[in-house]
Design a protein around this motif. Structure first.
Motif, PDB file in Angstrom:
ATOM      1  N   VAL A  51      21.868  97.883 -40.891  1.00 35.88           N
ATOM      2  CA  VAL A  51      23.229  97.359 -41.050  1.00 35.88           C
ATOM      3  C   VAL A  51      23.211  95.838 -41.013  1.00 35.88           C
ATOM      4  CG1 VAL A  51      25.531  97.258 -39.988  1.00 35.88           C
ATOM      5  CG2 VAL A  51      24.275  99.427 -40.066  1.00 35.88           C
ATOM      6  N   GLU A  52      22.376  95.279 -40.156  1.00 36.84           N
ATOM      7  CA  GLU A  52      22.336  93.829 -39.971  1.00 36.84           C
ATOM      8  C   GLU A  52      21.689  93.101 -41.143  1.00 36.84           C
ATOM      9  OE1 GLU A  52      22.638  96.158 -36.487  1.00 36.84           O
ATOM     10  OE2 GLU A  52      20.872  96.025 -37.781  1.00 36.84           O
ATOM     11  N   ALA A  53      20.686  93.725 -41.765  1.00 30.64           N
ATOM     12  CA  ALA A  53      19.895  92.986 -42.737  1.00 30.64           C
ATOM     13  C   ALA A  53      19.815  93.613 -44.122  1.00 30.64           C
ATOM     14  CB  ALA A  53      18.476  92.808 -42.189  1.00 30.64           C
ATOM     15  N   GLY A  54      20.322  94.812 -44.314  1.00 32.80           N
ATOM     16  CA  GLY A  54      20.149  95.472 -45.603  1.00 32.80           C
ATOM     17  C   GLY A  54      18.730  95.994 -45.717  1.00 32.80           C
ATOM     18  N   LEU A  55      18.114  95.832 -46.884  1.00 35.23           N
ATOM     19  CA  LEU A  55      16.750  96.298 -47.117  1.00 35.23           C
ATOM     20  C   LEU A  55      15.752  95.304 -46.503  1.00 35.23           C
ATOM     21  CD1 LEU A  55      17.272  97.398 -50.750  1.00 35.23           C
ATOM     22  CD2 LEU A  55      16.178  98.834 -49.063  1.00 35.23           C
ATOM     23  N   ILE A  56      14.972  95.767 -45.555  1.00 33.22           N
ATOM     24  CA  ILE A  56      13.988  94.903 -44.916  1.00 33.22           C
ATOM     25  C   ILE A  56      12.928  94.522 -45.962  1.00 33.22           C
ATOM     26  CG2 ILE A  56      12.254  94.720 -43.083  1.00 33.22           C
ATOM     27  CD1 ILE A  56      15.214  94.877 -42.131  1.00 33.22           C
ATOM     28  N   GLY A  57      12.663  93.220 -46.074  1.00 34.85           N
ATOM     29  CA  GLY A  57      11.711  92.730 -47.052  1.00 34.85           C
ATOM     30  C   GLY A  57      12.351  92.205 -48.320  1.00 34.85           C
ATOM     31  N   ASP A  58      13.680  92.356 -48.441  1.00 31.77           N
ATOM     32  CA  ASP A  58      14.399  91.833 -49.596  1.00 31.77           C
ATOM     33  C   ASP A  58      15.011  90.486 -49.231  1.00 31.77           C
ATOM     34  OD1 ASP A  58      15.470  92.687 -52.373  1.00 31.77           O
ATOM     35  OD2 ASP A  58      17.257  91.915 -51.349  1.00 31.77           O
ATOM     36  N   HIS A  59      15.092  89.578 -50.178  1.00 31.59           N
ATOM     37  CA  HIS A  59      15.577  88.238 -49.847  1.00 31.59           C
ATOM     38  C   HIS A  59      17.043  88.225 -49.437  1.00 31.59           C
ATOM     39  CE1 HIS A  59      18.014  86.792 -53.347  1.00 31.59           C
ATOM     40  NE2 HIS A  59      17.339  87.716 -53.994  1.00 31.59           N
ATOM     41  N   HIS A  60      17.784  89.290 -49.729  1.00 28.41           N
ATOM     42  CA  HIS A  60      19.162  89.363 -49.236  1.00 28.41           C
ATOM     43  C   HIS A  60      19.213  89.848 -47.791  1.00 28.41           C
ATOM     44  CE1 HIS A  60      21.792  88.249 -52.537  1.00 28.41           C
ATOM     45  NE2 HIS A  60      20.918  88.790 -53.363  1.00 28.41           N
ATOM     46  N   ALA A  61      18.056  90.222 -47.218  1.00 24.57           N
ATOM     47  CA  ALA A  61      18.009  90.670 -45.831  1.00 24.57           C
ATOM     48  C   ALA A  61      18.546  89.563 -44.923  1.00 24.57           C
ATOM     49  CB  ALA A  61      16.587  91.036 -45.426  1.00 24.57           C
ATOM     50  N   GLY A  62      19.198  89.965 -43.854  1.00 27.48           N
ATOM     51  CA  GLY A  62      19.723  88.998 -42.906  1.00 27.48           C
ATOM     52  C   GLY A  62      21.174  88.637 -43.159  1.00 27.48           C
ATOM     53  N   ARG A  63      21.750  89.193 -44.178  1.00 23.95           N
ATOM     54  CA  ARG A  63      23.162  88.914 -44.477  1.00 23.95           C
ATOM     55  C   ARG A  63      24.008  90.105 -44.024  1.00 23.95           C
ATOM     56  NH1 ARG A  63      22.427  86.039 -50.387  1.00 23.95           N
ATOM     57  NH2 ARG A  63      20.894  84.553 -49.641  1.00 23.95           N
ATOM     58  N   ALA A  64      24.268  90.159 -42.744  1.00 19.33           N
ATOM     59  CA  ALA A  64      24.996  91.274 -42.148  1.00 19.33           C
ATOM     60  C   ALA A  64      26.339  91.464 -42.832  1.00 19.33           C
ATOM     61  CB  ALA A  64      25.191  91.045 -40.661  1.00 19.33           C
ATOM     62  N   ASP A  65      26.646  92.705 -43.157  1.00 16.47           N
ATOM     63  CA  ASP A  65      27.923  93.108 -43.741  1.00 16.47           C
ATOM     64  C   ASP A  65      28.190  92.446 -45.092  1.00 16.47           C
ATOM     65  OD1 ASP A  65      30.165  94.787 -43.562  1.00 16.47           O
ATOM     66  OD2 ASP A  65      31.423  93.085 -43.002  1.00 16.47           O
ATOM     67  N   GLY A  66      27.180  91.896 -45.728  1.00 12.20           N
ATOM     68  CA  GLY A  66      27.368  91.281 -47.035  1.00 12.20           C
ATOM     69  C   GLY A  66      27.619  92.328 -48.097  1.00 12.20           C
TER      70      GLY A  66
END
Length: 172
Positions: A51-66
């Motif tokens: 939930v916090e990061a999306g797909l781990i290892g993807d550059h969009h990771a870390g965008r919670a609730d994006g």
């Protein structure tokens, strides 16, 4: 949110009942991670989703609730895109830069809905429209070939692991 609420459809109308009707399950056919902006995708057989990061290892990771934590495209649309470009065989998921390729389920039918990929619960947030790079990647006319067939964006509601072959089902 009521079915069709974003579209301004009366939730008691026959059209709303059709939209809310059953859908056959689909299947997760491919997973790709974008390690950095503009970097080549990395194909994987399984991925961790939070939930916090999306797909781990993807550059969009870390965008919670994006709203773009996960991007999806239909395998069937890859063939249509190639046909619009006059190419044999389906377009490559590497070129379209989406995270998940699903087959057997109409992504448009998942708009405004929550759905599961394996045990992961996602919520559709909008269309995944082509970017201006499609002409560079796919050749002249690439942008227009992808228009209307770019897939969906989604946010993660419940995380877990996804694996190629997992079922894609409407949450209901």
């Amino acid at each position: 949110m009521a079915v069709g609420a974003k579209r301004g459809i009366n939730p008691d109308s026959p059209l709303a009942r059709l939209i809310a009707g059953p859908m056959r399950p689909g299947r997760l056919a491919w997973i790709g991670l974008r390690p950095a902006r503009r970097a080549a995708l990395v194909h994987v057989e399984r991925a961790e989703v939070t939930v916090e990061a999306g797909l781990i290892g993807d550059h969009h990771a870390g965008r919670a609730d994006g709203p773009r934590q996960v991007t999806l495209i239909q395998a069937e649309d890859l063939s249509a895109i190639a046909a619009f470009l006059g190419q044999a065989g389906p377009a490559s998921p590497f070129d379209l830069r989406r995270n998940l390729v699903v087959e057997g389920i109409n992504l448009l039918g998942l708009s405004d809905k929550r759905f599961r990929v394996g045990g992961v619960l996602l919520e559709a947030t909008g269309g995944c429209h082509p970017c201006s790079r499609m002409n560079d990647i796919l050749g002249e006319g690439g942008y227009n070939a992808v228009r209307g067939r770019g897939g969906l964006t989604a946010r993660v509601i419940e995380g877990g692991e996804i694996t190629v072959g997992d079922a894609v089902t409407v949450e209901g």
